[in-house]
Design a protein around this motif. Structure first.
Motif, mmCIF file in Angstrom:
data_model
loop_
_atom_site.group_PDB
_atom_site.id
_atom_site.type_symbol
_atom_site.label_atom_id
_atom_site.label_comp_id
_atom_site.label_asym_id
_atom_site.label_seq_id
_atom_site.Cartn_x
_atom_site.Cartn_y
_atom_site.Cartn_z
ATOM 1 N N ALA A 133 0.827 -1.210 0.000
ATOM 2 C CA ALA A 133 0.000 0.000 0.000
ATOM 3 C C ALA A 133 0.858 1.256 0.000
ATOM 4 O O ALA A 133 0.546 2.247 -0.670
ATOM 5 C CB ALA A 133 -0.937 -0.006 1.212
ATOM 6 N N THR A 134 1.956 1.229 0.739
ATOM 7 C CA THR A 134 2.859 2.386 0.791
ATOM 8 C C THR A 134 3.479 2.649 -0.579
ATOM 9 O O THR A 134 3.526 3.787 -1.052
ATOM 10 C CB THR A 134 3.958 2.138 1.842
ATOM 11 O OG1 THR A 134 3.355 1.993 3.122
ATOM 12 C CG2 THR A 134 4.952 3.285 1.870
ATOM 13 N N ARG A 194 0.884 4.106 -2.943
ATOM 14 C CA ARG A 194 0.608 5.526 -2.683
ATOM 15 C C ARG A 194 1.724 6.408 -3.233
ATOM 16 O O ARG A 194 1.472 7.468 -3.821
ATOM 17 C CB ARG A 194 0.417 5.740 -1.183
ATOM 18 C CG ARG A 194 0.325 7.190 -0.711
ATOM 19 C CD ARG A 194 -0.667 8.012 -1.499
ATOM 20 N NE ARG A 194 -2.009 7.466 -1.446
ATOM 21 C CZ ARG A 194 -2.905 7.618 -2.411
ATOM 22 N NH1 ARG A 194 -2.573 8.269 -3.534
ATOM 23 N NH2 ARG A 194 -4.112 7.107 -2.301
ATOM 24 N N LEU A 251 -4.546 1.384 -2.477
ATOM 25 C CA LEU A 251 -4.570 2.849 -2.360
ATOM 26 C C LEU A 251 -5.586 3.298 -1.319
ATOM 27 O O LEU A 251 -5.351 4.247 -0.573
ATOM 28 C CB LEU A 251 -4.875 3.477 -3.725
ATOM 29 C CG LEU A 251 -3.726 3.466 -4.728
ATOM 30 C CD1 LEU A 251 -4.206 3.954 -6.089
ATOM 31 C CD2 LEU A 251 -2.563 4.322 -4.236
ATOM 32 N N ALA A 291 -3.954 2.795 1.913
ATOM 33 C CA ALA A 291 -2.920 3.806 2.138
ATOM 34 C C ALA A 291 -3.523 5.143 2.549
ATOM 35 O O ALA A 291 -2.924 5.894 3.330
ATOM 36 C CB ALA A 291 -2.073 3.968 0.882
ATOM 37 N N ASP A 292 -4.716 5.471 2.029
ATOM 38 C CA ASP A 292 -5.374 6.717 2.421
ATOM 39 C C ASP A 292 -5.654 6.730 3.919
ATOM 40 O O ASP A 292 -5.499 7.762 4.585
ATOM 41 C CB ASP A 292 -6.680 6.889 1.647
ATOM 42 C CG ASP A 292 -6.443 7.228 0.179
ATOM 43 O OD1 ASP A 292 -5.311 7.647 -0.147
ATOM 44 O OD2 ASP A 292 -7.372 7.066 -0.623
ATOM 45 N N TYR A 316 -1.981 6.825 5.880
ATOM 46 C CA TYR A 316 -1.197 8.063 5.885
ATOM 47 C C TYR A 316 -2.042 9.328 6.008
ATOM 48 O O TYR A 316 -1.493 10.404 6.272
ATOM 49 C CB TYR A 316 -0.323 8.127 4.627
ATOM 50 C CG TYR A 316 0.727 7.041 4.632
ATOM 51 C CD1 TYR A 316 1.801 7.094 5.508
ATOM 52 C CD2 TYR A 316 0.614 5.931 3.788
ATOM 53 C CE1 TYR A 316 2.754 6.079 5.545
ATOM 54 C CE2 TYR A 316 1.561 4.918 3.807
ATOM 55 C CZ TYR A 316 2.628 4.996 4.690
ATOM 56 O OH TYR A 316 3.557 3.992 4.731
ATOM 57 N N PRO A 338 4.164 9.488 2.640
ATOM 58 C CA PRO A 338 4.648 8.223 3.207
ATOM 59 C C PRO A 338 6.143 8.217 3.515
ATOM 60 O O PRO A 338 6.597 7.415 4.344
ATOM 61 C CB PRO A 338 4.312 7.198 2.110
ATOM 62 C CG PRO A 338 3.174 7.794 1.372
ATOM 63 C CD PRO A 338 3.451 9.279 1.369
#
Length: 373
Positions: free
Chosen positions: A20-21, A24, A275, A278-279, A282, A287
């Protein structure tokens, strides 16, 4: 270019968070490589695409790879073994024994780390995200360069150039891991007391190795049951309250920022789902942003006629700590993890008279030789 290393106890979701990081970062227009050193190799499953040992495009600006240690061993180990054989033979070990000794524990981890460094150097990446193996394997990964380089430096006078070359290579790997401007560790855990206890021990072990942990991620929190009622809602509230209490205790014991991610009903697979994850992870922040600057492992301060050596270790109340002095080195063992640390020149003619753990870490009092004992 920065390297982010995600690790944690097996099964806490570090692969998904690493993926995920990277997703992003790529969505923001930065070329990112995510690479797995975990023998389980579930990174391809997170993206829903096949991956190999060389970077392949997953999405725009996003590339993935997994380190195939078996293939690396077939390709690289013969050269490394020959170098080690020359080193050991030069140190006086006969050829037959040298061949036996070069089948070393930890070679898989060493080859994996070398491959990560190669992939990082060979590409146009702005970030390399590493999905490391479980915590115990990662600690071995981080310890090997220093341990083997230290051994080679001691036998260098009799082993010659082969030892020097290999030690320089390992020193480069060690420098990469220990440089907070270039690399940082994100520790992933689930908010359970046993897992958090292991995470705190890992923080101490990594600090002892000089490895910078720049953040913690609490994964799979039970969603809050705000307007729900009934037995299921009651269970959710009770479980979340337990998790919140664990996180509060952890936050009180560390200056590190703790990001949280709630458990999802559906497993996040594919770039779009990653994504979305990740939202939440973070919340609009970069990130790559570093929220914690590490204190130096060693610092010296005056205390009247004495000197105090502060060792910045995040010790737990139950830590099994042992200290010894070997010449100009300090031997520190915490929960079975040992490291030799060279004393600052200022303290080498001093004697340790006291030691205590405090909020700054471990504080040792040194008196000049001939002073109070």
């Amino acid at each position: 270019m920065r390297i982010l290393l995600f690790t944690g106890k097996g099964g806490v979701g570090k692969t998904t968070l690493a993926a995920a990081t990277a997703a992003r970062l790529a969505a923001g227009g930065r070329k990112a490589l995510v690479v797995s050193t975990d023998p389980a190799h579930s990174l391809a499953d997170a993206f829903g695409v096949p991956l190999s040992g060389e970077p392949s495009e997953v999405d725009s600006c996003l590339f993935g790879a997994h380190v195939d240690v078996r293939a690396l061993a077939d390709r690289s180990w013969p050269r490394l073994r020959e170098a080690l054989r020359r080193v050991l033979s030069g140190a006086g070990v006969d050829e037959l024994d040298a061949e036996e000794l070069t089948v070393l524990p930890g070679v898989d981890e060493l080859l994996a780390l070398t491959e990560v460094a190669r992939l990082a150097d060979d590409g146009p990446w702005e970030a390399v995200v590493v999905d490391c193996g479980p915590t115990a394997e990662t600690l071995r990964l981080f310890a090997l360069p220093e341990a083997i380089a230290g051994y080679l430096s001691r036998i260098h006078p009799v082993a010659g150039g082969a030892a020097t070359t290999l030690a320089e290579h390992l020193g480069t790997l060690r420098g990469l891991l220990a440089d907070p401007e270039r690399a940082g560790v994100r520790l992933v855990f689930t908010p359970e007391r046993l897992v958090v206890a292991e995470t705190r021990r890992t923080l101490t072990a990594l600090a002892l190795r000089g490895i910078h942990v720049e953040g913690l991620v609490a994964n799979r929190l039970v969603p809050r049951a705000r307007r729900w009622s009934g037995p299921a809602a009651s269970w959710l509230r009770t479980r979340r309250a337990e998790q919140d209490a664990v996180l509060a205790e952890l936050a009180a014991s560390t200056p590190l920022a703790v990001r949280v991610v709630e458990h999802r009903a559906a497993e996040p697979v594919g770039t779009a789902a990653l994504l979305d994850l990740a939202d939440e992870l973070y919340a609009g922040a970069d990130p790559l942003a570093r929220t914690h600057r590490p204190a130096p492992l060693l610092s010296v301060r005056a205390a009247g006629a004495a000197q105090e050596l502060v060792i910045a270790l995040p010790l737990t109340d139950t830590a099994d700590l042992d200290l010894a002095r070997a010449g100009d080195d300090l031997v520190i063992t915490v929960d079975g993890v040992r490291r030799l640390i060279a004393l600052p020149a200022l303290l080498r003619r001093h004697t340790v008279t006291d030691a205590e753990a405090g909020p700054d870490g471990l504080v040792l009092r040194f008196e000049p030789d001939g002073g109070p004992r």
